[in-house]
Scaffold this motif. Structure first.
Motif, PDB file in Angstrom:
ATOM      1  N   THR A   1      29.546  32.950  21.937  1.00  0.00           N
ATOM      2  CA  THR A   1      30.544  32.968  20.676  1.00  0.00           C
ATOM      3  C   THR A   1      30.284  31.592  20.063  1.00  0.00           C
ATOM      4  O   THR A   1      30.086  31.473  18.678  1.00  0.00           O
TER       5      THR A   1
ATOM      6  N   ARG B   1      30.332  40.445  19.675  1.00  0.00           N
ATOM      7  CA  ARG B   1      29.683  41.159  18.459  1.00  0.00           C
ATOM      8  C   ARG B   1      29.259  39.974  17.689  1.00  0.00           C
ATOM      9  O   ARG B   1      28.422  40.067  16.836  1.00  0.00           O
ATOM     10  N   SER B   2      29.782  38.753  18.056  1.00  0.00           N
ATOM     11  CA  SER B   2      29.338  37.317  17.322  1.00  0.00           C
ATOM     12  C   SER B   2      27.817  37.038  17.637  1.00  0.00           C
ATOM     13  O   SER B   2      27.130  36.149  16.839  1.00  0.00           O
TER      14      SER B   2
ATOM     15  N   ALA C   1      25.522  38.966  16.633  1.00  0.00           N
ATOM     16  CA  ALA C   1      24.742  39.211  15.544  1.00  0.00           C
ATOM     17  C   ALA C   1      24.695  38.021  14.483  1.00  0.00           C
ATOM     18  O   ALA C   1      23.968  37.988  13.414  1.00  0.00           O
TER      19      ALA C   1
ATOM     20  N   PRO D   1      25.147  45.229  20.732  1.00  0.00           N
ATOM     21  CA  PRO D   1      25.934  45.135  19.655  1.00  0.00           C
ATOM     22  C   PRO D   1      25.352  45.609  18.304  1.00  0.00           C
ATOM     23  O   PRO D   1      24.069  45.473  18.009  1.00  0.00           O
TER      24      PRO D   1
END
Length: 902
Positions: A341, A365-366, A368, A389
């Motif tokens: 992250t 998800r970070s 992305a 993700p």
């Protein structure tokens, strides 16, 4: 009298001044002549294939010679700089007579021999650069006398021995010492501490051993330290960690042990490049690393680092390269992926690799939101779970995406099809389900697709046919159904592997496909049926063919006899019938053959692989008989009866049949001879003439070679480059020779080759299919020749493989003899049977190509000349110099005789 005295005194002073000036001029002239003489001796001992040193003659003052600079005051040589000129030969000791020389630079040539000790007499020398040559022997100890030296660069040579301590002792002004990429041994001398002005020390890629001397850490101004890829050992001296000036710290590829100090980022605050991989370090990665905020590249690969990753690496906002692969990072149960992250703040990050660790957790998800510049993302071989993700399609610069060997679940995101720059996708050995998205057809640059050992299902999307660069497709151990698409089996780029085994494919294989470059095909353990297609015989590069565990029936086709390079063949557990083909005996590379559990019958061959019981399996074929005794099969029935019948045929039937055949052959010969004489005056076009009018455009050649891609490049020469390609309208594999029209003589070579090949025909000459003379998309002239493709490359590749590695098989004595006969046949035709006779003028192993049957073909007629032209040129220029074309060491004998007769 006083006037006379004063007058005499004035004349005497004038004479004295004149005498002094003349003496100084005479001394200067003698000294300058010494420089000139030294340069000429240097020149005379080297080869100059590009004629760069042609200006080194009496027409110019030596200060105006190429690569020479002189002091404007005394006209002495101060710089000798000859870089990247293909110069060959040793360095003459006479170079020591250039006593005012401050720069001596011969980088990137082909100089060889030992570096002369006499260089130590150049007391004014400040820069010595002999890198990227082939110098041998030891580093001259006399270099220590060049006390003004600031730069020594001897990288990329073949120097041996130790680093001379006496050289390091007296060079207090030295700032740059480059000795990397040699064969130096022994340890780093403690006298390195005397290099008090040193800023750059490059000693990588040698065979240095022992410990790093503590004294190295006392060079306060050291900025670049590169000692990777040696055999150094022990612990890193603590003094090195206190060199706050360090920008580059590279100890990769040695045998260092211990742990990194926890305050590394504080003691080395200016660090930009940190490489400590491939050692025996252990312990955690220092938390203080983020304090070195100027870091650009970090590499910890192949060590024993463990524990959790620092969570604030994102503070290093300029970070571009982070390689943590092959360690033991992770806490075995915690969430170890939090550091990912923070990396979203590294807007320049282009490479992230953390493969083969113990990282546990779900992908955040970070991911992305990573840098748009990220091109390499590899997290395989960990304990990562959850789904891939959504939003990963934002990483538009990705060329490699690896998440294999994890516990990922869910479907493959459709968005991956938007990563149009992707070249490698590695998702195997997970628990992914669903279908392969049809959007994968947008991945037109994809080279490798690894999806094996998942729970994928459905059909293989036919859109994969758009992936024109696919070389590897690994889809085994899934739940795929339906038929195998002909679009996949017709991808001409497939060259490494196509593995569809252990799925539920049904139906028969397409009857027409052509995977001529494919080396490995595995379709075993499916539900395929029908006969083995004859088209498999077109897959000439196959080395491994596995078709077991299906419902194939019929006989083993004769077309498989073309697979002469096959190493492993498995047709077991099918319904095949008929005899075992005799041609399998002749496969010299075959070392594994499994034909078990079929319905084969007849006698087992006894030669070749069939001599080795452990290399073959024929179990479960009850109708087989004979073979070597070790197979313990029953003898074939009625052997004696067959022998008697054969004997009768030999004694009675054969002579009668032979007489009839002879009579028929004589009759046919007379008829053919009659019609041949009758039609001799007719102009019957050959197959070459039929092809000669084939028209092809620049665009077609561009598409055929994938835009003249470097992956299609198969060779280059003086006048251009050769690419392999596939002509779209007939799917023919060809070689496209693109002329470099910027090179002097290229256009003339193009015309010469067209003229030569238009007038000659022979089975041992490479055929020109057509030519293209057009304009490219930039409006530049474009000329190319389209030739037959020779799968086995050039004779040079077989005789002298690159890097000293042998080919998969060496040329046998018979093959060498056949090649020599083929070349001799071509020359005999050129010199004695074509009108007018033709002289090749550049015959060498590079211009002898080998087809798929190892038949030799002579190629490259760009320097060829018809003998009547050569004769007229020679007879008309008897008083002029003769220009000899071709490569060093090769000259056509016929042409040589003409020259020698002058």
């Amino acid at each position: 009298m006083e006037f006379f005295s004063m007058s005499c005194y004035g004349e005497f002073c004038s004479f004295l001044i004149l005498f002094t000036l003349l003496s100084h001029t005479h001394t200067l002239l003698l000294s300058n002549e010494t420089d000139r003489h030294a340069l000429l001796i240097f020149k005379n001992q080297i080869e100059d294939p590009l004629s760069i040193l042609r200006t080194w003659n009496d027409s110019l003052h030596f200060c105006n010679w190429y690569g020479i600079k002189c002091d404007p005051q005394n006209q002495h040589v101060v710089s000798l700089k000859l870089v990247s000129l293909n110069l060959v030969g040793p360095i003459s000791p006479s170079i020591a007579n250039l006593t005012y020389l401050t720069e001596f630079n011969l980088r990137n040539n082909t100089f060889h021999g030992e570096i002369p000790q006499e260089i130590g007499r150049l007391s004014q020398l400040q820069t010595l650069n002999l890198s990227r040559n082939f110098f041998q022997g030891e580093i001259p100890t006399n270099l220590g006398h060049c006390t003004q030296l600031k730069t020594i660069d001897l990288t990329h040579n073949e120097l041996v021995g130790k680093i001379p301590a006496e050289v390091l002792t007296s060079l207090s002004k030295l700032r740059i010492l480059y000795l990397a990429y040699n064969n130096l041994t022994a340890s780093i001398p403690p006298s390195v501490r005397n290099l008090s002005s040193l800023t750059d020390l490059y000693l990588s890629n040698n065979y240095l051993e022992g410990r790093i001397p503590d004294e190295l850490g006392r060079i306060a101004g050291l900025e670049y330290l590169q000692i990777g890829s040696n055999e150094l050992s022990g612990m890193i001296p603590t003094t090195l960690y206190n060199l706050s000036s360090l920008l580059l710290f590279d100890v990769t590829g040695n045998q260092f042990f211990g742990s990194l100090p926890p305050d590394l980022g504080l003691t080395l605050p200016n660090l930009q490049y940190l490489y400590v991989g491939e050692n025996q370090f252990k312990g955690p990665i220092p938390v203080s690393l983020s304090n070195a905020s100027g870091l650009i590249e970090i590499e910890f690969i192949k060590c024993n680092f463990d524990g959790s990753m620092p969570l604030d690496l994102g503070n290093i906002q300029g970070l571009q390269y982070l390689n943590l692969g092959r360690n033991q990072l992770g806490t075995k149960g915690g969430d170890d992926l939090g550091f990912l992250t923070s990396l979203k703040n590294c807007s320049n990050l282009y490479f992230l690799d953390a493969v083969l660790n113990n990282l546990n957790g779900a992908l955040p998800r970070s991911i992305a939101n990573f840098s748009i510049n990220l091109s390499h993302l590899a997290l395989g071989g960990n304990q990562i779970f959850g789904s891939i993700p959504v939003g990963i399609e934002n990483l538009l610069s990705l060329t490699a995406l690896g998440m294999d060997n994890n516990i990922l679940t869910g479907a493959i995101p459709i968005g991956i099809g938007k990563l149009t720059k992707l070249e490698g996708l590695y998702l195997s050995r997970n628990r992914l389900s669903g279908q392969i998205p049809s959007s994968f057809g947008n991945l037109t640059r994809l080279n490798e697709l690894y999806l094996y050992q998942n729970y994928l299902q459905g059909i293989i999307p036919s859109t994969l046919e758009k992936c024109h660069y696919l070389q590897v497709v690994e889809l085994s151990d899934n739940n795929f159904t339906g038929t195998i698409p002909v679009q996949v089996l017709s991808l001409p780029s497939l060259s490494n592997s196509l593995n569809l085994s252990r799925n539920s494919f049904i139906g028969s294989l397409p009857s027409d496909f052509d995977l001529i470059f494919l080396q490995r095909l595995d379709i075993s353990d499916n539900k395929l049926l029908g006969e083995i297609p004859l088209a498999l015989g077109n897959c000439l590069s196959l080395e491994y063919l596995y078709m077991s565990g299906n419902f194939f029936q019929g006989t083993i086709p004769q077309s498989l006899k073309n697979l002469e390079g096959i190493k492993e063949l498995d047709l077991s557990h099918n319904n095949l019938s008929g005899p075992i083909p005799k041609y399998l005996e002749k496969f010299t590379n075959l070392n594994y053959l499994n034909l078990s559990f079929n319905d084969l019958g007849g006698e087992i061959p006894k030669e070749g692989i069939f001599k080795n019981k452990t290399a073959i399996s024929v179990l479960g074929n009850d109708k087989l008989c004979g073979g070597i005794p070790n197979l313990m099969l029953p003898p074939c029935p009625n052997q004696d009866t067959k022998k008697e019948r054969n004997s009768l045929a030999l004694r009675v039937i054969l002579p009668v049949t032979g007489a009839l055949v002879c009579l028929i052959l004589i009759s046919c010969f007379l008829v053919v001879l009659y019609w041949k004489r009758k039609s001799r005056k007719k102009n019957v076009p050959t197959s070459f003439n039929a092809d000669r009018h084939l028209k092809i455009s620049y665009l077609e050649l561009l598409n055929a070679t994938n835009g003249f891609s470097s992956t299609n490049l198969i060779g280059s020469g003086s006048f251009g480059s050769v690419y392999k390609g596939i002509i779209e309208h007939n799917k023919t594999m060809v070689a496209v020779k693109v002329l470099n029209l910027q090179q002097r003589g290229a256009s003339k070579s193009f015309l010469a080759e067209c003229e030569a090949m238009r007038n000659i025909r022979h089975r041992n000459l490479v055929k020109i299919i057509t030519s293209c003379s057009s304009i490219d998309f930039k409006g530049n002239d474009f000329k190319a020749l389209v030739l037959e493709f020779m799968p086995n490359g050039s004779l040079e590749m077989w005789l002298h493989p690159e890097g000293g590695e042998r080919q998969s098989k060496d040329l046998t004595l018979i093959q060498r003899l056949d090649i020599a006969i083929d070349v001799a046949s071509a020359l005999d035709y050129l010199h004695h049977h074509c009108q007018p006779p033709l002289v090749h003028r550049d015959l060498k192993p590079n211009n002898v190509l080998l087809d798929d049957d190892m038949n030799a073909r002579v190629a490259d007629f760009g320097l060829a000349v018809f003998l009547n032209e050569a004769s007229s040129n020679l007879s008309g220029n008897q008083n002029s110099s003769i220009e000899i074309k071709g490569s060093i060491g090769y000259l056509a004998p016929v042409f040589y005789v003409k020259i020698a007769s002058l």
